[in-house]
Design an enzyme around this catalytic site. Structure first.
Site, PDB file in Angstrom:
ATOM      1  N   ASP A  12       0.845  -1.205   0.000  1.00 24.12           N
ATOM      2  CA  ASP A  12       0.000   0.000   0.000  1.00 24.12           C
ATOM      3  C   ASP A  12       0.882   1.258   0.000  1.00 24.12           C
ATOM      4  OD1 ASP A  12       0.879   0.019   2.603  1.00 24.12           O
ATOM      5  OD2 ASP A  12      -1.109   0.159   3.513  1.00 24.12           O
ATOM      6  N   SER A  13       2.197   1.073  -0.031  1.00 23.16           N
ATOM      7  CA  SER A  13       3.108   2.200  -0.289  1.00 23.16           C
ATOM      8  C   SER A  13       2.777   2.799  -1.655  1.00 23.16           C
ATOM      9  CB  SER A  13       4.565   1.728  -0.240  1.00 23.16           C
ATOM     10  OG  SER A  13       4.742   0.543  -0.998  1.00 23.16           O
ATOM     11  N   LYS A  18      -0.938  -9.561   2.779  1.00 19.35           N
ATOM     12  CA  LYS A  18      -0.211  -9.041   3.935  1.00 19.35           C
ATOM     13  C   LYS A  18      -1.127  -8.109   4.711  1.00 19.35           C
ATOM     14  CE  LYS A  18       2.981  -5.593   3.815  1.00 19.35           C
ATOM     15  NZ  LYS A  18       2.416  -4.632   4.798  1.00 19.35           N
ATOM     16  N   GLU A  62       9.387  -4.117  10.560  1.00 18.41           N
ATOM     17  CA  GLU A  62       9.775  -2.810  10.009  1.00 18.41           C
ATOM     18  C   GLU A  62      10.301  -1.873  11.077  1.00 18.41           C
ATOM     19  OE1 GLU A  62       7.004  -1.036   7.280  1.00 18.41           O
ATOM     20  OE2 GLU A  62       8.110   0.865   7.217  1.00 18.41           O
ATOM     21  N   ASP A  70      -1.175  -6.471  -0.554  1.00 15.46           N
ATOM     22  CA  ASP A  70      -1.272  -5.784   0.742  1.00 15.46           C
ATOM     23  C   ASP A  70      -2.726  -5.403   1.000  1.00 15.46           C
ATOM     24  OD1 ASP A  70      -0.120  -4.807   3.016  1.00 15.46           O
ATOM     25  OD2 ASP A  70       0.923  -3.134   2.049  1.00 15.46           O
ATOM     26  N   GLU A 116      -1.165  -5.564   8.504  1.00 21.46           N
ATOM     27  CA  GLU A 116      -0.357  -4.981   9.580  1.00 21.46           C
ATOM     28  C   GLU A 116      -0.931  -5.282  10.956  1.00 21.46           C
ATOM     29  OE1 GLU A 116       0.124  -0.776   9.030  1.00 21.46           O
ATOM     30  OE2 GLU A 116       1.058  -1.007   7.058  1.00 21.46           O
TER      31      GLU A 116
END
Ligand code: KIV
Length: 268
Positions: A51-52, A120, A185, A90, A122
């Site tokens: 999602d960057s 993925k 991270e 993501d 978070e």
């Protein structure tokens, strides 16, 4: 080249094999067909449609406005290019914390409509129930602990995360919930190395030192294509932004000077 498995597509179980054999996993973010094809042919083990993309593709200040539709669209573009890399989609902000049922439905869309092999998401202890539900629906999950960019408003910025007890508890929770690997991270290198020893699943570091089982970087960062937020830990392997600017300046010069040959001319 540290490919996990040569001459065949990388699978989720290959990640566990890589850890057991001490082979490092190389992961890169990708969002479009052209670059994904180059990364895939260059031998990465996995392509993460991160999602960057909210920052490096859409030009936003963070990733919070990325939608599930955006993620599906970019995953589909990358999926058309990938021949051997594992494809990890993501899950954007607000697509997995509302309820485990919602998380499964949204993860399923990334697989069915985007072509992702895994997703993925978070968070540690707080996302364990979503991870468990998605894994129970036969969708492999890559977890993400330490600095979680979707928490930027609560944390107040992109900062190194140093609470060892919390990060360890989060990592153990996602492992127990069934994640096949975990992104770590922006945590101190000694802590990431400790996590890597204590966990049975592979750790994929970003700004977490060399002691992880693999690394992930934003493709645009390592290629020098993005000058927005530039984390200190990013090693630049190329300055493509400068090369592109020079090439386009030359092109503009040729156009303005009328230097364009006809179809009988072949450029070397
Ligand atoms: O969105 C992303 O690109 C990521 C990686 C940097 C791990 O989450």
């Amino acid at each position: 080249m540290s490919a996990v498995v040569a001459d065949r597509p990388v699978t989720v179980p290959d990640f566990a094999t890589a850890k057991a054999q001490g082979r490092k996993l190389a992961v890169i973010t990708a969002y479009d067909f052209a670059l994904a094809r180059i990364y895939d042919q260059a031998g990465v083990d996995a392509l993460l449609i991160g999602d960057s993309l909210g920052m490096v593709v859409q030009g936003n200040e963070n990733c919070l406005s990325v939608t599930l539709e955006d993620a599906i669209y970019h995953t589909r573009c990358v999926a058309r290019a990938a021949r051997r890399s594992l494809l990890i989609g993501d899950m954007p902000f607000m697509t997995y914390l509302v309820s485990p049922e919602d998380a499964v439905r949204n993860a399923g869309r990334l697989v069915q409509q985007g072509g992702a092999h895994a997703v993925k998401l978070e968070g540690g202890e707080r996302t364990a129930s979503a991870i468990r539900a998605i894994v129970d629906a036969e969708i492999p999950v890559l977890a993400h602990v330490g600095l979680t960019p979707q928490s930027v408003r609560r944390i107040g910025g992109f900062r190194v995360q140093r609470d060892a007890d919390k990060i360890l508890a989060d990592a153990l929770a996602v492992q127990k919930a069934g994640a096949f690997a975990v992104v770590v991270e922006c945590v101190p290198a000694d802590l990431a190395a400790r996590l890597t020893k204590e966990l049975t699943i592979p750790t994929i570091g970003i700004g977490a030192g060399a002691g992880c089982d693999g690394q992930v970087l934003v493709g645009h960062d390592l290629l020098g294509l993005f000058d927005g937020v530039r984390p200190r830990f990013v090693k630049r392997y190329a300055e493509l932004g400068k090369m592109v600017a020079e090439a386009v300046e030359n092109y503009c010069g040729d156009v303005r000077e009328g230097k364009f040959p006809g179809p009988e001319h072949e450029f070397k």
